[in-house]
Scaffold this motif. Structure first.
Motif, PDB file in Angstrom:
ATOM      1  N   ARG A  94       0.823  -1.223   0.000  1.00 36.51           N
ATOM      2  CA  ARG A  94       0.000   0.000   0.000  1.00 36.51           C
ATOM      3  C   ARG A  94       0.848   1.260   0.000  1.00 36.51           C
ATOM      4  N   LYS A 145       0.976   4.014  -3.016  1.00 37.72           N
ATOM      5  CA  LYS A 145       0.659   5.417  -2.755  1.00 37.72           C
ATOM      6  C   LYS A 145       1.755   6.327  -3.296  1.00 37.72           C
ATOM      7  N   HIS A 146       3.014   5.973  -3.056  1.00 38.82           N
ATOM      8  CA  HIS A 146       4.128   6.801  -3.547  1.00 38.82           C
ATOM      9  C   HIS A 146       4.187   6.803  -5.072  1.00 38.82           C
ATOM     10  N   ARG A 185       1.639   6.350  -7.138  1.00 42.78           N
ATOM     11  CA  ARG A 185       0.484   7.117  -7.606  1.00 42.78           C
ATOM     12  C   ARG A 185       0.746   8.617  -7.457  1.00 42.78           C
ATOM     13  N   ASP A 186       1.275   9.027  -6.312  1.00 41.54           N
ATOM     14  CA  ASP A 186       1.590  10.439  -6.087  1.00 41.54           C
ATOM     15  C   ASP A 186       2.626  10.940  -7.097  1.00 41.54           C
ATOM     16  N   SER A 194      -3.642  -1.456  -8.819  1.00 42.27           N
ATOM     17  CA  SER A 194      -2.591  -2.165  -8.098  1.00 42.27           C
ATOM     18  C   SER A 194      -2.606  -3.673  -8.357  1.00 42.27           C
TER      19      SER A 194
END
Length: 59
Positions: free
Chosen positions: A23, A27-28, A30-31, A45
């Motif tokens: 996760r 997140k990293h 996607r950012d 994912s």
């Protein structure tokens, strides 16, 4: 011999589950893609793939 992976930037602490790592990495990623702007997209994912008649769950 593999090189060790360093994920200090995720700030997960000492005891974390593989799911927590997944996760945090997603997140990293996607950012980062959002920062790149137009022309880049985060598709997902985990998703189902069929290649040469074989089934895979890609993560």
């Amino acid at each position: 011999m593999k090189d060790p992976y360093t994920f200090d930037f995720l700030n997960l602490g000492e005891d974390f589950l593989e799911r927590d790592l997944e996760r945090a990495l997603i997140k990293h990623m996607r950012d980062f893609l959002i920062e790149l702007g137009v022309g880049f997209a985060f598709v997902g994912s985990q998703y189902y793939l069929e290649v040469g008649g074989e089934d895979f769950l890609s993560s």
